[in-house]
Design an enzyme around this catalytic site. Structure first.
Site, PDB file in Angstrom:
ATOM      1  N   ASN A  10       0.874  -1.171   0.000  1.00 20.37           N
ATOM      2  CA  ASN A  10       0.000   0.000   0.000  1.00 20.37           C
ATOM      3  C   ASN A  10       0.912   1.221   0.000  1.00 20.37           C
ATOM      4  OD1 ASN A  10      -1.816   2.026   0.471  1.00 20.37           O
ATOM      5  ND2 ASN A  10      -2.287   1.418   2.585  1.00 20.37           N
ATOM      6  N   LYS A  12       0.154   4.274  -0.486  1.00 17.58           N
ATOM      7  CA  LYS A  12      -0.462   5.509   0.022  1.00 17.58           C
ATOM      8  C   LYS A  12      -0.145   6.658  -0.947  1.00 17.58           C
ATOM      9  CE  LYS A  12      -0.090   3.482   4.551  1.00 17.58           C
ATOM     10  NZ  LYS A  12      -0.004   3.660   6.000  1.00 17.58           N
ATOM     11  N   HIS A  97      -9.535   1.460   4.899  1.00 12.87           N
ATOM     12  CA  HIS A  97      -8.258   1.729   5.564  1.00 12.87           C
ATOM     13  C   HIS A  97      -8.466   2.763   6.676  1.00 12.87           C
ATOM     14  CE1 HIS A  97      -4.164   2.987   6.310  1.00 12.87           C
ATOM     15  NE2 HIS A  97      -3.799   1.840   5.780  1.00 12.87           N
ATOM     16  N   GLU A  99      -6.808   5.230   7.540  1.00 16.84           N
ATOM     17  CA  GLU A  99      -6.602   6.633   7.126  1.00 16.84           C
ATOM     18  C   GLU A  99      -7.839   7.166   6.411  1.00 16.84           C
ATOM     19  OE1 GLU A  99      -2.866   5.892   5.140  1.00 16.84           O
ATOM     20  OE2 GLU A  99      -2.005   5.398   7.094  1.00 16.84           O
ATOM     21  N   GLU A 169      -5.602  -4.346  10.824  1.00 20.11           N
ATOM     22  CA  GLU A 169      -4.541  -3.363  10.996  1.00 20.11           C
ATOM     23  C   GLU A 169      -4.814  -2.538  12.257  1.00 20.11           C
ATOM     24  OE1 GLU A 169      -2.511  -2.292   7.024  1.00 20.11           O
ATOM     25  OE2 GLU A 169      -4.307  -1.092   7.170  1.00 20.11           O
ATOM     26  N   GLY A 175       2.443   2.645  10.583  1.00 29.70           N
ATOM     27  CA  GLY A 175       3.420   3.705  10.361  1.00 29.70           C
ATOM     28  C   GLY A 175       4.129   4.159  11.617  1.00 29.70           C
ATOM     29  N   SER A 215       3.321  -1.739  10.441  1.00 28.05           N
ATOM     30  CA  SER A 215       4.765  -1.853  10.660  1.00 28.05           C
ATOM     31  C   SER A 215       5.324  -3.248  10.379  1.00 28.05           C
ATOM     32  CB  SER A 215       5.134  -1.377  12.072  1.00 28.05           C
ATOM     33  OG  SER A 215       4.749  -0.018  12.243  1.00 28.05           O
TER      34      SER A 215
END
Ligand code: PGA
Length: 255
Positions: A10, A12, A97, A99, A169, A175, A215
């Site tokens: 991904n 991003k 996701h 985000e 996730e 991240g 991560s």
């Protein structure tokens, strides 16, 4: 039950067309031997999908988009629909996701609309779920996962679910360099699979692949993907350099 691993990059908001081209040329020269034991997927930003589609055409690496509209076409400024993605031979789409949930306010209902729209066009959703640190610390892990799974899959048929991949996730691991321990991840994955069993029956639940994300890197891939209910990874940071993503896949396959 053996499920083939699926590892997805991904990217991003990283890598325009020229960087995407450079990455894929290096990556494709080395990835082939690893794809017999693992499905490998790359999700570049929308503007890089055409070059990626061209370069991946005769490879075993599959193309994903990072989002899609829940609507058909028309007055939706800034949006991209499923037909446009199909025209570029996109196979998967990342939906839900964290985000998209936290920055763009996507609700379970919106994500559910996108999953259904994707399936109408035979795109394969990579459906992301996961709790925040606050939710985990408040003992709400199972409640959050139950709400996200039920909401996202509301009205999704068994046949369509079989063409979805789930991605667990934990938001606190994305991240941040902090990974869930293999035990924490396995426990959450087993719980998600039990939710799928409640909704669709045990046989179906055992066929669905559940990726871990947050991560993941070459150094922890084997241990994570060695867990019985972890069937791959959704990878952000460690997928941005060809060699680091190759090493991660190699270790994941060995795990
Ligand atoms: P990360 O991102 O690997 O950089 O933690 C994972 C993701 O957001 O899918």
């Amino acid at each position: 039950m053996s499920r083939k691993l699926i590892i997805a990059a991904n990217w991003k908001m990283n890598k325009g067309p020229s960087e995407t081209g450079d990455f894929l040329k290096t990556f494709l020269a080395k990835i082939a031997p690893l794809t017999s034991n693992c499905e490998v997927v790359v999700a570049p930003p929308f503007v890089s999908l055409p070059i990626a589609s061209e370069l991946l055409a005769n490879s075993n690496v599959e193309l994903a988009a990072q989002n899609v509209s829940q609507f058909d076409s028309g007055a939706y400024t800034g949006e991209v629909n499923v037909v446009m993605l199909k025209e570029l031979y996109v196979r998967h789409v990342i939906l839900g996701h964290s985000e998209r949930r936290s920055i763009y306010g996507e609700t379970d209902a919106v994500i559910n609309g996108k999953i259904k729209k994707a399936r109408e066009a035979n795109l394969r959703p990579i459906f992301c779920i996961g709790e925040t640190l606050e939710e985990r610390e408040a003992g709400k892990l199972e409640e959050v996962l139950r709400r996200q799974v039920r909401g996202g899959l509301d009205g999704v048929s068994e046949k369509d679910l079989l063409d979805c991949v789930l991605a667990y996730e934990p938001v606190w691991a994305i991240g941040t360099g902090v990974t869930a321990s293999p035990e924490q991840a396995q426990e959450a994955h087993a719980f998600v699979r039990s939710l799928l069993a409640e909704l669709y029956g045990k046989t179906v639940s055992e066929k669905i692949r559940i990726q871990y994300g947050g991560s993941v890197k070459a150094g922890n891939a084997a241990e994570l993907m060695g867990q019985p209910d972890i069937d791959g990874a959704l990878v952000g940071g460690a997928s941005l350099e060809p060699q680091s993503f190759l090493d991660l896949i190699q270790n994941g396959v060995a795990g």
